[in-house]
Design an enzyme around this catalytic site. Sequence first.
Site, PDB file in Angstrom:
ATOM      1  CE1 TYR A 134     -69.399  15.540 -32.164  1.00 46.86           C
ATOM      2  CE2 TYR A 134     -67.891  14.781 -30.461  1.00 46.86           C
ATOM      3  CZ  TYR A 134     -69.177  15.064 -30.882  1.00 46.86           C
ATOM      4  OH  TYR A 134     -70.215  14.880 -30.023  1.00 46.86           O
ATOM      5  CB  SER A 135     -61.524  14.384 -35.527  1.00 48.09           C
ATOM      6  OG  SER A 135     -61.451  14.328 -34.142  1.00 48.09           O
ATOM      7  CB  SER A 145     -65.766   4.461 -33.247  1.00 47.08           C
ATOM      8  OG  SER A 145     -65.809   5.517 -32.359  1.00 47.08           O
ATOM      9  CD  GLU A 162     -67.559  11.957 -26.724  1.00 42.46           C
ATOM     10  OE1 GLU A 162     -67.760  13.095 -27.188  1.00 42.46           O
ATOM     11  OE2 GLU A 162     -66.694  11.172 -27.144  1.00 42.46           O
TER      12      GLU A 162
END
Lengths: 367, 367, 400, 400
Positions: C124-125, C157, C240
């Site tokens: 995502y980021s 992660s 999530e």
Amino acid sequence: MSTLSNEERQALCDMFERLLRDRASLESLRSVVAQPEKYDRSVWKELAELGLLSLMINEESDGIGGDAQDLQAIMEIAGRVLFPSPFLSTAVFAVELLQACKNDQLKQECLSDIAAGETIFAVSKGSSTGSWLDETKLSASKSSDTWSLNGVASYVVDAPRADEILVCANTSSGLRMFCVSASDADVQILETDDPSICLGNVSFEGVHAEILDDLDEAAIAHALNTTLVGFAAHQAGATHAIFEQTVEYLKTRYQFGRPIGSYQALKHMAADLLIEVESAITVSREAAAALANGKPNAAQLVSLAAFACADSFRDVSAAAIQLHGGIAYTMEHDAHLFWRHARAGQWLFGTSDQFREQYLQTWEDAA
Amino acid sequence: MSTLSNEERQALCDMFERLLRDRASLESLRSVVAQPEKYDRSVWKELAELGLLSLMINEESDGIGGDAQDLQAIMEIAGRVLFPSPFLSTAVFAVELLQACKNDQLKQECLSDIAAGETIFAVSKGSSTGSWLDETKLSASKSSDTWSLNGVASYVVDAPRADEILVCANTSSGLRMFCVSASDADVQILETDDPSICLGNVSFEGVHAEILDDLDEAAIAHALNTTLVGFAAHQAGATHAIFEQTVEYLKTRYQFGRPIGSYQALKHMAADLLIEVESAITVSREAAAALANGKPNAAQLVSLAAFACADSFRDVSAAAIQLHGGIAYTMEHDAHLFWRHARAGQWLFGTSDQFREQYLQTWEDAA
Amino acid sequence: MTKLVHDGTPEGIHAAVTGWLELNWTTEAERGANASDEGMRAWLTKVRDAGLATPSWPEEWFGLGISARKAGIIEKAFRARKAHGWGRDRFHLGAISVFKMGSEELKREVLPDLLAGPICCLLYSEPNAGSDLAGVRTRAEQDGDEFVVNGQKVWTSNAVEADYGMLLARTNWDVPKHKGLTFFLFPMRQDGVEIRPINQITGESEFNEVFITDARVPARYAIGEVSEGWKSFQTAIAYERLIMAQGGTERRGRQNEPTTPLLIDLARRKNRIDDTSLRQKIAQAIAYRQLNSLNNKRAKAEIAENGASSLMSLGKLAMSRIQHGDARVAAEVLGPEALLSGTPNPDAANASFDAAKAYMNSIGGGTDQIQRNIISERILGLPKDDAVDRDLPFKDVKTG
Amino acid sequence: MTKLVHDGTPEGIHAAVTGWLELNWTTEAERGANASDEGMRAWLTKVRDAGLATPSWPEEWFGLGISARKAGIIEKAFRARKAHGWGRDRFHLGAISVFKMGSEELKREVLPDLLAGPICCLLYSEPNAGSDLAGVRTRAEQDGDEFVVNGQKVWTSNAVEADYGMLLARTNWDVPKHKGLTFFLFPMRQDGVEIRPINQITGESEFNEVFITDARVPARYAIGEVSEGWKSFQTAIAYERLIMAQGGTERRGRQNEPTTPLLIDLARRKNRIDDTSLRQKIAQAIAYRQLNSLNNKRAKAEIAENGASSLMSLGKLAMSRIQHGDARVAAEVLGPEALLSGTPNPDAANASFDAAKAYMNSIGGGTDQIQRNIISERILGLPKDDAVDRDLPFKDVKTG
């Protein structure tokens, strides 16, 4: 445990809320507290008639038999309009103490007078600060079966309007509680910064007193804890009310062609304050539940509620003035009433620092 | 008063700034402090050659004869890049103490070694905390004209890289200061959280020591104050640097199509921090000026600078990480270097609480 | 492919799953699953085929078609036996996203595999898309029935362990930012995917940077429609949040109320417990933690009663004050010892770690500032800021 | 109409003004000025006519045409004799505004009077124009050679004493907000001007509301052009800031460094001075005050050297923390005594007053929030917020 069902509690709250809306709105506060006694006797009578003054009185004494949770619910409502009255001293603290003692005649008379709205009580630790966490300065001595009290109790809530005063004094067998007729003591009325509270210093010089039998320190502590829960709930309700009013203002006040609540600086202040508001409500309810259900952590939660609600109220009401801007700098606006009441709450039963210290001790003791 | 003109001071600062830019930039900090001695000996030699190590040495001892204001200016520059070195211990604290004593031979040798960059000093109160506001734990005894020291000095700045240690010890005639060869003492190197500082515990067991003659507590206090001004200036410079970097980031980092510095929440944080930054710079300069000019309020301003600069640095560097967001959560980014250094500054010479207490006392004494 | 046989009653399900585990989760199976990837895959396949990985899903999709409440019986039984593989219908974000939003074709192709082992990371980021996730600039360009992907992701992660990444990439630059995104199930094990660990200020490396250079993803791996990925992505992060809330409250519960608060323990060990002013700070730190814990408890009760609670949104912001505050008090308890670090100084090392780690909460997963926006807008109903980039073609959005 | 005769040198001016005062500021003149409005007016007229009220203005406009520095010699001489009437070129906002921005006609008409007595109040803020002063809604409509004014102003000090008000009113509603304003010298002593005191939470009434109903102001009393009043207003408030800064720094200086800080004195009197944790709070409160005072000192030095200092803008915001903080510490020193008020309890009454009065600084004259905007935009150079109302015709601006 309460004798009330959830529905009954709700009905009681609704009734109380209606009464306050009709007879004790925030708008009426200024004129009520401008009177010498600082409360509305006709509203008090109505509370009696509705049975609310016997909320905490046991069913066997013809009361409602409410518990700390019922009290919490009522006080949250009272706090929303800063309801000025000797309710907490009389219908809570005094009732709890009297019920725990063994002086059957005194108990019966006092409780029925309280329920009828005919007697006002003040209750005091007899300390020089008004705090229940400081030591009593009064001494009691007994001669030929009568007790007499000596000393000065300072910052006694409701003393100037009380008929009877319950007060702690040191005896040869430790701390005990006594009942004194207010007319036998010398009550000095104190001019208060928060107009909604009523305070006095009370001097006792060999004043005749009736001892409350079999009322030990644990019983006094329990009555105090119930009262503290009531006061915390009152503060939580007040915190909630001034916060809601502030958020509403942020939505309706426009500057630069947009609501001021669209400015991030104010939005973020409001978000932080919401944590304070909700925490105050939560902890006053949790402390009430723990106390009502005799949970082992009740004392811990009461200490927590005492300082958390006082501090939240202080911070939220202070920020409320800033968020309102100039309009809240005027006497006509209500914000300063909350702010002043929050300021007073810093000392009425004990300081936040004292309750924080007590709270830490409960953790240490538990470990 | 300084022997330097304003122009000379400016020239010295420019020279120092150039040296740091070329040889001790923030980028080089990580590799320098990863070495055992945590400073760059070649830069140290260059400081010696440029005369900067003799900044505080009197002209009669062939030094520059600078004063607290000169030191302040230099240290503000050093702080901007968190310049890691034993400068403050050696070229300031030790120099000030040695110059005030009457041991002519020791003084002459040490000062010329310091100026030449050949000797590193550590200076310690000999307390168990490293604080100069706690009492010394060392005792000194004299037999046949030689002094010997016993005890442990903890958290001694620069001890692991020092050749000589100046340390306070209790004697029968009060607190005195002694010079010990580091090789005679037992130095335990401490692993530090802030990699840019160098710390050790030093044990003395009957270690031979030379007493600094005629150096009384007032003289020690004066040397300490000069050092504190230097450290405050270092912190002020560091505070300023990390703040400038943060404001720059707020202007260049875009999210949602606009610089994040256009968001009011961040703008307002920055405005509040600016007060901290400017206050730190102002007070370090004012304390330096008062000390340099022998003003009666010098001690007061030094105490104020000590805690105000430490606290501003702590708060500004902590906010800097938050304002940078994720990127400052990485080791590669510099923000945490400032943050760690600010954290260390909370204890190096004394805590902010201790300096605040001392500051209050100066007001009480003045009244 | 032998589904669990049960009669649909809670008791029946309980009996069936207990029996199944008795039969299958043998010492040998347990040893196999823990020994190797292959052993684990064999076990997970068995669980999947029995419908026990995703019991709340329909029977044609590896499930048993039972309610979430009844699925809980299965989880409980697995937990009691410490058996792996249950709850992929609640905790495997990749599988859930594909199941809920993927095409029929994609589901048939990848679900069997996803339920039997692979883990998914979140892509995502980006360096320039942190708070502003819809501003991602990773580029996916169609090339036949594939997309070619270029860009850089951060704060991922499990990137090294992951077989797939849930990738948010831009497929159209000529429309406003929310309208040109596509959400992909992106194969991680290919050339053009380079993973570098991020060194955090805590000393940990929980996260990675992922550099994507001319990597490929089949067009059919889009989750939801091409260039309508923002919707799919929103759905995925809603799942999530649910996963984190369900996993999180338990952990948080333990963390919040240790028998003795850690600060009291530390102060006792350091002989600082009698310091009056320190006691105030310790008490306040414990109080903030307990207040938050009580708010969470109230939130849960409200959710149980009404299905929702606005209090849920306060916890993360509250936790920032708690964590930064705790770390500061701990350092004050330690005094100069806080200058130290390393294994010889565990208390100091912990205090420093906690002080740094607190930024993980106040920055990561939405900064405190973003949380305050959310609280003030969604709970208090205060007006949103004007978004200057909302209606601009993305290629015209300013980037500094 | 006898102007002071002098030779233009500092020494000459000093000698001339000293001589003039010797001659004119007699015991009798002093007594007259202090006794009645008429006596004061007579004296001020004399000062004006001698060119001593506005020495830096040109000779044709009541001045001596000398530099500001030389005018300072005159002020000093007046101050030394405690004589009234000097410095109207620096401290009389109404006179300055008319002189700098008024038409020739207006200047001839009103300046002689303005310099000889009348005071001016400020008719700026309105209930709906606080932070947003350009959003004033007081309406001025032309009616022949007059304007008819309707509206409400608030936070006006000296409204009762004032002969004129500096009025910001809207004359055009069809243009953006800054473009439809006119700045008037507004006669206060007329029907249609009703003044009501505002009761502040401190118990004071320093300010008034001014209700204006069909009041009239001659068109020629516009300061600057009609509907270009925002520019005139900006110039006027720049002068006002200068006046406040010149008047303010001296007062502030005294307030900041009393011989013994008030909190120490209070703590001593209440026997709380030995309370360790209270000492920390007292010390920090004194520190914030001293830091601000040192910043002001540095600002003055920078202004003396460079003509400007960004530090000047920090003082007001810093003062909020100082005043709110001081009040809180004072209350803590007092303990339960802070519950009290009234004359029998002066310490409590002061503490309560100070706690309320602190809002005067954090809200009045630009809230802390507005100050932070100014600091972050003007000093730090951070970008301005988009103003949604900047380009709208004012009648279309939303007002809630």
